[in-house]
Design a protein around this motif. Structure first.
Motif, PDB file in Angstrom:
ATOM      1  N   TRP A 148       0.834  -1.206   0.000  1.00 38.27           N
ATOM      2  CA  TRP A 148       0.000   0.000   0.000  1.00 38.27           C
ATOM      3  C   TRP A 148       0.864   1.249   0.000  1.00 38.27           C
ATOM      4  CZ3 TRP A 148      -1.110   3.456   4.315  1.00 38.27           C
ATOM      5  CH2 TRP A 148      -2.072   4.423   4.002  1.00 38.27           C
ATOM      6  N   GLN A 149       1.888   1.256   0.836  1.00 35.40           N
ATOM      7  CA  GLN A 149       2.856   2.339   0.891  1.00 35.40           C
ATOM      8  C   GLN A 149       4.221   1.708   1.142  1.00 35.40           C
ATOM      9  OE1 GLN A 149       2.465   5.510   0.322  1.00 35.40           O
ATOM     10  NE2 GLN A 149       0.250   5.822   0.429  1.00 35.40           N
ATOM     11  N   PRO A 150       5.297   2.263   0.589  1.00 32.69           N
ATOM     12  CA  PRO A 150       6.619   1.672   0.833  1.00 32.69           C
ATOM     13  C   PRO A 150       7.011   1.747   2.303  1.00 32.69           C
ATOM     14  CG  PRO A 150       6.821   3.811  -0.259  1.00 32.69           C
ATOM     15  CD  PRO A 150       5.373   3.456  -0.284  1.00 32.69           C
ATOM     16  N   GLY A 151       7.710   0.700   2.735  1.00 32.53           N
ATOM     17  CA  GLY A 151       8.264   0.718   4.080  1.00 32.53           C
ATOM     18  C   GLY A 151       7.305   0.361   5.191  1.00 32.53           C
ATOM     19  N   ILE A 152       6.118  -0.165   4.851  1.00 35.47           N
ATOM     20  CA  ILE A 152       5.178  -0.602   5.882  1.00 35.47           C
ATOM     21  C   ILE A 152       4.758  -2.035   5.561  1.00 35.47           C
ATOM     22  CG2 ILE A 152       4.363   1.768   6.148  1.00 35.47           C
ATOM     23  CD1 ILE A 152       1.755   0.960   4.886  1.00 35.47           C
ATOM     24  N   PRO A 153       4.176  -2.757   6.521  1.00 39.39           N
ATOM     25  CA  PRO A 153       3.760  -4.133   6.254  1.00 39.39           C
ATOM     26  C   PRO A 153       2.830  -4.219   5.046  1.00 39.39           C
ATOM     27  CG  PRO A 153       3.684  -3.707   8.601  1.00 39.39           C
ATOM     28  CD  PRO A 153       3.964  -2.384   7.938  1.00 39.39           C
ATOM     29  N   MET A 154       2.938  -5.311   4.337  1.00 40.29           N
ATOM     30  CA  MET A 154       2.123  -5.525   3.133  1.00 40.29           C
ATOM     31  C   MET A 154       0.659  -5.726   3.514  1.00 40.29           C
ATOM     32  SD  MET A 154       4.129  -5.638   0.308  1.00 40.29           S
ATOM     33  CE  MET A 154       3.956  -6.955  -0.888  1.00 40.29           C
ATOM     34  N   SER A 155      -0.218  -5.528   2.534  1.00 36.75           N
ATOM     35  CA  SER A 155      -1.649  -5.668   2.755  1.00 36.75           C
ATOM     36  C   SER A 155      -2.246  -6.500   1.621  1.00 36.75           C
ATOM     37  CB  SER A 155      -2.307  -4.280   2.818  1.00 36.75           C
ATOM     38  OG  SER A 155      -2.034  -3.553   1.632  1.00 36.75           O
ATOM     39  N   GLY A 429      -2.364  13.911   9.311  1.00 32.63           N
ATOM     40  CA  GLY A 429      -2.902  13.672   7.982  1.00 32.63           C
ATOM     41  C   GLY A 429      -2.045  14.344   6.923  1.00 32.63           C
ATOM     42  N   GLY A 430      -2.421  14.136   5.680  1.00 31.99           N
ATOM     43  CA  GLY A 430      -1.663  14.729   4.594  1.00 31.99           C
ATOM     44  C   GLY A 430      -0.336  14.036   4.351  1.00 31.99           C
ATOM     45  N   GLY A 431      -0.212  12.805   4.827  1.00 32.86           N
ATOM     46  CA  GLY A 431       1.009  12.032   4.614  1.00 32.86           C
ATOM     47  C   GLY A 431       1.827  11.807   5.862  1.00 32.86           C
ATOM     48  N   GLY A 432       1.596  12.593   6.910  1.00 33.62           N
ATOM     49  CA  GLY A 432       2.348  12.419   8.138  1.00 33.62           C
ATOM     50  C   GLY A 432       2.096  11.073   8.792  1.00 33.62           C
ATOM     51  N   HIS A 433       0.859  10.562   8.669  1.00 35.06           N
ATOM     52  CA  HIS A 433       0.546   9.266   9.268  1.00 35.06           C
ATOM     53  C   HIS A 433       1.315   8.142   8.590  1.00 35.06           C
ATOM     54  CE1 HIS A 433      -2.185   9.803   5.900  1.00 35.06           C
ATOM     55  NE2 HIS A 433      -2.532   8.530   5.932  1.00 35.06           N
ATOM     56  N   VAL A 434       1.541   8.274   7.276  1.00 33.30           N
ATOM     57  CA  VAL A 434       2.337   7.273   6.567  1.00 33.30           C
ATOM     58  C   VAL A 434       3.791   7.340   7.021  1.00 33.30           C
ATOM     59  CG1 VAL A 434       3.147   6.480   4.314  1.00 33.30           C
ATOM     60  CG2 VAL A 434       0.783   7.290   4.575  1.00 33.30           C
ATOM     61  N   GLN A 435       4.325   8.549   7.135  1.00 33.37           N
ATOM     62  CA  GLN A 435       5.692   8.711   7.654  1.00 33.37           C
ATOM     63  C   GLN A 435       5.834   8.096   9.042  1.00 33.37           C
ATOM     64  OE1 GLN A 435       6.708  12.870   7.672  1.00 33.37           O
ATOM     65  NE2 GLN A 435       6.129  13.193   5.538  1.00 33.37           N
ATOM     66  N   LEU A 436       4.803   8.291   9.856  1.00 30.58           N
ATOM     67  CA  LEU A 436       4.846   7.793  11.231  1.00 30.58           C
ATOM     68  C   LEU A 436       4.878   6.266  11.257  1.00 30.58           C
ATOM     69  CD1 LEU A 436       4.857   8.546  14.185  1.00 30.58           C
ATOM     70  CD2 LEU A 436       2.368   8.809  14.098  1.00 30.58           C
TER      71      LEU A 436
END
Length: 617
Positions: A148-155, A429-436
């Motif tokens: 879903w997003q790079p660097g996080i567990p797959m979905s 939000g706005g991408g910060g949650h993905v960075q987190l």
């Protein structure tokens, strides 16, 4: 001529029945029956909640019935059907059970094994080996990994809920539950009257009282009365919605230069700050994971803000946890002062509010989303891809995976997607949650998901030092009960460590979790193989506990832990293990209830009667 009595149970959920044609083929060790249409003249078969019986006559005995094939063919329009189970009574009077618990959609056929759980090495005939292999081949095509997003567990590879396989979509009742619960929440919050309050900044703490005017209970009222007080602020670190941040402070970090002179007035034991640290009375909460995360910007004129605070906590003589010092950033300096209880009333209150804001961000995105929702989805996808329905571990885990992939898909579709609810309302939000999430994954190890290990790593495992840490105490009890249950099941099917090592499917399951679900992230330390029954027991305990108790502790409950309405296991020893598990959980529930009697702030989040079986909300 020999006759077999076939009994078929249709699901009781909405729209489970069908008007389509249903055919059955009995497959025995000696031969197969003819494809037989199941139909009773002048009778409406396969209605919702119905249990229908039919006679299937054959020319000769089929031998031991090992498989049944069910086919659904369109009658007028495609009409999905949910089959719960099938039983076959043989001419000799024996009963063979075939659990199903799945949807048949379109012109679909399903081939079912009998309900006895079997390891891959237990299968000896070509027929059942081929069935096992074909089931997994089909599943791997259906349940595909996706980043879903790079660097996080797959979905799961599905952009929308409706793209998911029918068997893991929400039932109709679940969808309606969402609407009804939302409507009830709106009614309870009296939101229609105050809708404007959700579309602009709030200017007064009294706004909270106006919002919660319709919700009345002793806990919420007590919190409303005492939320500004230091003891309530500290209590939340032990038994609030994010009780996984507090850790023992053995040495003040250089980036947080608190001195004894700063806090001496707050210390009660006539000890210096250094001596209090040595005595085990000082704790710390560090939100370093938020440092550098981009804050949300809902429009060019509305920039939100994020802090990455450090909070020093003190256990006083009454065993209450109190905030001792707060620094709102990670780098000390003149523009990043240390706030103290001796500061002005509102300076100190605002500092605590900023810490609570940071705690919320970490709780929602890391503790809740990443470490329960996303991790359970990883375990679930790997389970579907590598374990056939006949495998005992599949039967054990399937209740704890229920609806998880569906709720996560809805979250990616509506909540954490671009322009989703997070982007509209959340400071990350706005991408910060993905960075987190990307940043938090670097500290997500397998051992950190083992409840006792996580508690010990934070130095908060000593009950005498933190006697009111109910999250820890209740969690340990539930962990041990779950581990005992998992151990019972493992020992029923695995008589030795060598059997675990020789189970190619369980080995493929744990490897899929690590190599694909966790993408072999550096430092994740997830096992790629299991060498013993003890290792398998711990692994299964992690899966079940993460999906049930840990999620409950940071969310809330639905279907209580230990209740298995879909009976995938048919063996008596497993049913006995389940009953033992339920009794242990009931004892824990009673212990927690007695402990909570008379408390103004009772803790129920880890009470088994409040724990959902799976991550479904």
């Amino acid at each position: 001529m020999p006759s077999y009595t076939v009994t078929i149970a249709t699901g009781s959920q909405w729209f489970a029945g069908t008007d389509d044609y249903i055919y059955i083929t009995l497959m025995g060790t000696e031969q197969c029956s003819e494809r037989t249409l199941l139909d009773k003249p002048l009778y409406n078969d396969f209605e919702r909640g119905a249990v229908d019986s039919y006679d299937v006559t054959v020319g000769e005995h089929l031998g031991e019935i090992v498989l049944v094939k069910i086919e659904k063919k369109k009658y007028w329009v495609q009409d999905d059907w949910y089959c719960r189970y099938i039983t076959v009574k043989t001419p000799t009077g024996d009963y063979v059970e075939f659990p199903c618990f799945r949807w048949l959609v379109d012109n679909k056929e399903v081939v079912l094994r009998d309900g006895r759980a079997r390891l891959p090495q237990d299968d000896k005939t070509r027929l059942v080996k081929q069935h096992r292999q074909k089931e997994l081949e089909t599943r791997r095509k259906t349940y595909r990994w996706k980043e879903w997003q790079p660097g996080i567990p797959m979905s799961i590879d599905a952009s929308r809920h409706k793209d998911l396989p029918r068997d893991i979509q929400f039932d109709s009742e679940k969808g309606v539950d969402f609407v009804l619960n939302y409507s009830k929440a709106i009614e309870n919050l009296f939101v229609n009257q105050f809708m404007h309050m959700f579309q602009s900044s709030w200017s007064d703490f009294a706004d909270f009282e106006r919002i919660f005017v319709r919700i009345k209970n002793t806990i919420s009222e007590y919190v409303m009365q005492h939320w500004k007080e230091d003891f309530m602020f500290g209590y939340q670190y032990l038994n609030g919605c994010n009780p996984v941040v507090i850790q023992k402070c053995t040495k003040l970090p250089d980036k947080f230069p608190v001195t004894h002179e700063m806090v001496a007035v707050c210390l009660e034991r006539e000890l210096t700050l250094e001596q209090e640290i040595e005595a085990g009375n000082i704790y710390i909460a560090d939100y370093e994971v938020l440092d550098g995360i981009s804050p949300n910007c809902t429009d060019p004129c509305t920039l939100q803000y994020l802090a990455a605070p450090i909070c020093l906590l003190y256990k006083n003589a009454q065993n209450k946890i109190l905030p001792l010092a707060i620094q709102l950033g990670q780098t000390p300096g003149e523009d990043n002062p240390i706030f103290l209880p001796s500061d002005g009333q509102y300076d100190w209150l605002l500092a605590k509010i900023w810490v609570r804001s940071a705690d919320f961000q970490q709780h929602q995105t890391v503790t809740h989303l990443l470490r329960t929702h996303l991790m359970t989805e990883v375990f679930g996808i790997a389970m579907y891809r590598q374990l056939p329905a006949v495998h005992p571990v599949y039967k054990l885990l399937i209740p704890h995976i229920r609806f998880t992939i569906a709720i996560n898909t809805k979250a990616r579709e509506q909540l954490i997607c671009e322009c989703g609810i997070f982007d509209k309302a959340n400071a990350t939000g706005g991408g910060g949650h993905v960075q987190l999430i990307q940043k938090a994954v670097k500290s997500l190890t397998f051992r950190s998901l083992c409840f006792p290990d996580g508690i010990k790593a934070r130095g908060v495992d000593n009950k005498e030092e933190l006697p009111t840490y109910f999250y820890r105490d209740d969690g340990n009890r539930v962990w041990e009960a779950t581990k005992s249950f998992a151990s019972d099941v493992v020992r029923i099917y695995y008589s030795s460590d060598e059997m675990v090592q020789g189970d190619e499917e369980i080995q493929a399951f744990v490897k899929d979790v690590c190599s694909f679900g966790m993408q072999d992230f550096d430092h994740c330390e997830f096992p790629k193989s299991l060498k013993s029954r003890e290792e398998l027991t711990e692994y299964l305990t992690v899966v079940i506990f993460t999906a049930s108790a840990q999620h409950a502790a940071v969310n809330f409950g639905q279907l209580y832990l230990g209740m298995y309405p879909d009976e995938h296991f048919i063996e008596k020893p497993v049913k006995e293990a389940m009953e033992t598990f339920r009794k242990q959980l009931a004892e824990i529930t009673s212990t927690i209830k007695r402990r909570n009697e008379g408390k103004k702030l009772p803790y129920y989040n880890m009470s088994p009667d409040m724990i959902p079986n799976s991550v479904a909300v």
